[in-house]
Design a protein around this motif. Sequence first.
Motif, PDB file in Angstrom:
ATOM      1  N   VAL A  40      10.791 -18.765  10.175  1.00 51.04           N
ATOM      2  CA  VAL A  40      11.455 -20.065  10.147  1.00 51.04           C
ATOM      3  C   VAL A  40      11.262 -20.640   8.752  1.00 51.04           C
ATOM      4  O   VAL A  40      10.137 -20.823   8.304  1.00 51.04           O
ATOM      5  N   CYS A  41      12.364 -20.881   8.054  1.00 52.30           N
ATOM      6  CA  CYS A  41      12.328 -21.456   6.709  1.00 52.30           C
ATOM      7  C   CYS A  41      12.842 -22.886   6.819  1.00 52.30           C
ATOM      8  O   CYS A  41      14.052 -23.123   6.814  1.00 52.30           O
ATOM      9  N   GLU A  42      11.905 -23.807   6.943  1.00 53.56           N
ATOM     10  CA  GLU A  42      12.251 -25.221   7.106  1.00 53.56           C
ATOM     11  C   GLU A  42      13.025 -25.740   5.898  1.00 53.56           C
ATOM     12  O   GLU A  42      13.986 -26.496   6.041  1.00 53.56           O
ATOM     13  N   ALA A  43      12.634 -25.313   4.700  1.00 53.73           N
ATOM     14  CA  ALA A  43      13.269 -25.811   3.469  1.00 53.73           C
ATOM     15  C   ALA A  43      14.761 -25.477   3.419  1.00 53.73           C
ATOM     16  O   ALA A  43      15.559 -26.268   2.927  1.00 53.73           O
ATOM     17  N   GLN A  44      15.148 -24.312   3.922  1.00 55.50           N
ATOM     18  CA  GLN A  44      16.553 -23.901   3.917  1.00 55.50           C
ATOM     19  C   GLN A  44      17.201 -24.051   5.301  1.00 55.50           C
ATOM     20  O   GLN A  44      18.340 -23.643   5.496  1.00 55.50           O
ATOM     21  N   LYS A  45      16.444 -24.602   6.247  1.00 54.68           N
ATOM     22  CA  LYS A  45      16.950 -24.802   7.614  1.00 54.68           C
ATOM     23  C   LYS A  45      17.522 -23.502   8.177  1.00 54.68           C
ATOM     24  O   LYS A  45      18.623 -23.461   8.735  1.00 54.68           O
ATOM     25  N   THR A  46      16.721 -22.429   8.024  1.00 56.26           N
ATOM     26  CA  THR A  46      17.190 -21.099   8.390  1.00 56.26           C
ATOM     27  C   THR A  46      16.124 -20.331   9.162  1.00 56.26           C
ATOM     28  O   THR A  46      14.943 -20.412   8.840  1.00 56.26           O
ATOM     29  N   ILE A  47      16.556 -19.593  10.163  1.00 55.46           N
ATOM     30  CA  ILE A  47      15.707 -18.628  10.853  1.00 55.46           C
ATOM     31  C   ILE A  47      16.167 -17.251  10.376  1.00 55.46           C
ATOM     32  O   ILE A  47      17.340 -16.897  10.531  1.00 55.46           O
ATOM     33  N   THR A  48      15.263 -16.489   9.784  1.00 57.57           N
ATOM     34  CA  THR A  48      15.562 -15.147   9.288  1.00 57.57           C
ATOM     35  C   THR A  48      15.004 -14.139  10.289  1.00 57.57           C
ATOM     36  O   THR A  48      13.838 -14.227  10.672  1.00 57.57           O
ATOM     37  N   VAL A  49      15.840 -13.194  10.707  1.00 58.90           N
ATOM     38  CA  VAL A  49      15.445 -12.183  11.691  1.00 58.90           C
ATOM     39  C   VAL A  49      15.721 -10.804  11.114  1.00 58.90           C
ATOM     40  O   VAL A  49      16.836 -10.529  10.650  1.00 58.90           O
ATOM     41  N   GLY A  50      14.704  -9.942  11.136  1.00 59.84           N
ATOM     42  CA  GLY A  50      14.870  -8.550  10.732  1.00 59.84           C
ATOM     43  C   GLY A  50      14.889  -7.676  11.962  1.00 59.84           C
ATOM     44  O   GLY A  50      13.950  -7.695  12.761  1.00 59.84           O
ATOM     45  N   ALA A  51      15.967  -6.908  12.148  1.00 61.78           N
ATOM     46  CA  ALA A  51      16.109  -6.053  13.330  1.00 61.78           C
ATOM     47  C   ALA A  51      16.953  -4.843  12.988  1.00 61.78           C
ATOM     48  O   ALA A  51      18.025  -4.976  12.391  1.00 61.78           O
ATOM     49  N   GLY A  52      16.477  -3.669  13.377  1.00 60.51           N
ATOM     50  CA  GLY A  52      17.218  -2.445  13.082  1.00 60.51           C
ATOM     51  C   GLY A  52      17.407  -2.293  11.591  1.00 60.51           C
ATOM     52  O   GLY A  52      16.454  -2.348  10.824  1.00 60.51           O
ATOM     53  N   LYS A  53      18.643  -2.151  11.154  1.00 62.68           N
ATOM     54  CA  LYS A  53      18.964  -2.045   9.730  1.00 62.68           C
ATOM     55  C   LYS A  53      19.698  -3.284   9.246  1.00 62.68           C
ATOM     56  O   LYS A  53      20.507  -3.218   8.330  1.00 62.68           O
ATOM     57  N   SER A  54      19.402  -4.435   9.858  1.00 66.37           N
ATOM     58  CA  SER A  54      20.105  -5.673   9.515  1.00 66.37           C
ATOM     59  C   SER A  54      19.134  -6.837   9.372  1.00 66.37           C
ATOM     60  O   SER A  54      18.056  -6.843   9.953  1.00 66.37           O
ATOM     61  N   TYR A  69      20.102 -17.425  10.877  1.00 65.11           N
ATOM     62  CA  TYR A  69      20.581 -18.404  11.842  1.00 65.11           C
ATOM     63  C   TYR A  69      20.304 -19.813  11.330  1.00 65.11           C
ATOM     64  O   TYR A  69      19.280 -20.062  10.696  1.00 65.11           O
ATOM     65  N   ASP A  70      21.195 -20.726  11.646  1.00 65.98           N
ATOM     66  CA  ASP A  70      21.018 -22.130  11.293  1.00 65.98           C
ATOM     67  C   ASP A  70      19.926 -22.721  12.184  1.00 65.98           C
ATOM     68  O   ASP A  70      19.994 -22.622  13.409  1.00 65.98           O
ATOM     69  N   LEU A  71      18.919 -23.307  11.569  1.00 72.73           N
ATOM     70  CA  LEU A  71      17.781 -23.857  12.304  1.00 72.73           C
ATOM     71  C   LEU A  71      18.158 -25.070  13.148  1.00 72.73           C
ATOM     72  O   LEU A  71      17.514 -25.358  14.151  1.00 72.73           O
ATOM     73  N   THR A  72      19.227 -25.758  12.784  1.00 70.19           N
ATOM     74  CA  THR A  72      19.644 -26.955  13.514  1.00 70.19           C
ATOM     75  C   THR A  72      20.582 -26.619  14.666  1.00 70.19           C
ATOM     76  O   THR A  72      20.388 -27.065  15.793  1.00 70.19           O
ATOM     77  N   PRO A  98      12.521 -19.810  -0.044  1.00 74.24           N
ATOM     78  CA  PRO A  98      12.609 -21.173   0.481  1.00 74.24           C
ATOM     79  C   PRO A  98      13.038 -22.207  -0.554  1.00 74.24           C
ATOM     80  O   PRO A  98      13.538 -23.267  -0.187  1.00 74.24           O
ATOM     81  N   ALA A  99      12.871 -21.902  -1.830  1.00 76.02           N
ATOM     82  CA  ALA A  99      13.213 -22.873  -2.875  1.00 76.02           C
ATOM     83  C   ALA A  99      14.702 -22.880  -3.180  1.00 76.02           C
ATOM     84  O   ALA A  99      15.290 -23.934  -3.376  1.00 76.02           O
ATOM     85  N   THR A 100      15.314 -21.694  -3.199  1.00 76.25           N
ATOM     86  CA  THR A 100      16.716 -21.611  -3.596  1.00 76.25           C
ATOM     87  C   THR A 100      17.648 -21.149  -2.486  1.00 76.25           C
ATOM     88  O   THR A 100      18.826 -21.477  -2.497  1.00 76.25           O
ATOM     89  N   GLY A 101      17.145 -20.335  -1.574  1.00 74.86           N
ATOM     90  CA  GLY A 101      17.997 -19.731  -0.547  1.00 74.86           C
ATOM     91  C   GLY A 101      18.948 -18.706  -1.114  1.00 74.86           C
ATOM     92  O   GLY A 101      19.832 -18.226  -0.422  1.00 74.86           O
ATOM     93  N   LYS A 102      18.767 -18.316  -2.368  1.00 76.74           N
ATOM     94  CA  LYS A 102      19.709 -17.409  -3.031  1.00 76.74           C
ATOM     95  C   LYS A 102      19.310 -15.947  -2.964  1.00 76.74           C
ATOM     96  O   LYS A 102      20.131 -15.078  -3.253  1.00 76.74           O
ATOM     97  N   GLN A 103      18.062 -15.665  -2.620  1.00 77.88           N
ATOM     98  CA  GLN A 103      17.621 -14.284  -2.489  1.00 77.88           C
ATOM     99  C   GLN A 103      16.823 -14.129  -1.197  1.00 77.88           C
ATOM    100  O   GLN A 103      16.256 -15.082  -0.685  1.00 77.88           O
ATOM    101  N   PHE A 104      16.779 -12.892  -0.725  1.00 86.11           N
ATOM    102  CA  PHE A 104      15.846 -12.562   0.340  1.00 86.11           C
ATOM    103  C   PHE A 104      15.225 -11.215   0.004  1.00 86.11           C
ATOM    104  O   PHE A 104      15.777 -10.434  -0.768  1.00 86.11           O
TER     105      PHE A 104
END
Length: 139
Positions: A17-31, A35-38, A59-65
């Motif tokens: 859960v990345c509160e700063a970017q309001k995003t839930i990041t999920v790693g599964a399989g090869k993907s 998801y939008d946290l709101t 969390p600072a930029t949301g531009k890379q993972f």
Amino acid sequence: KPAKEWQVEGPLKDLEVCEAQKTITVGAGKSVYFYDLTTFELRKKIDLSISVEGATLNPATGKQFVAGGDTDLWVHVFDYETGKEIHSHTGHHGPIFCLRYSPSGETYASGSEDGTVRLWKLNNDKDDKKAAAGGAAEE
């Protein structure tokens, strides 16, 4: 009862859960799923060539993972918008099971089955241009 439930392809190995970017990041399989946290709606799904064991959004930029897996020993940095690999780093001697950005987004950590934790500086990625071009990365 859960507020929301998702079904993903492949075994789910990581979520953040990345509160700063309001995003839930999920790693599964090869993907990697974002998801939008709101609203809990899927923003983006990026298919990768590796089996994802861990993924983390800057969390600072949301531009890379960053993602890592069990089929190679590399830490991969991707562009969030395009899904293209920007950099990769080597150094672990076992599968990479966990990754996390620092709150500032300037450093990220990787942890491996080999028992090591490595810290990577975002600015050092500029030195790994060979990796982005498909060549060997600097350790």
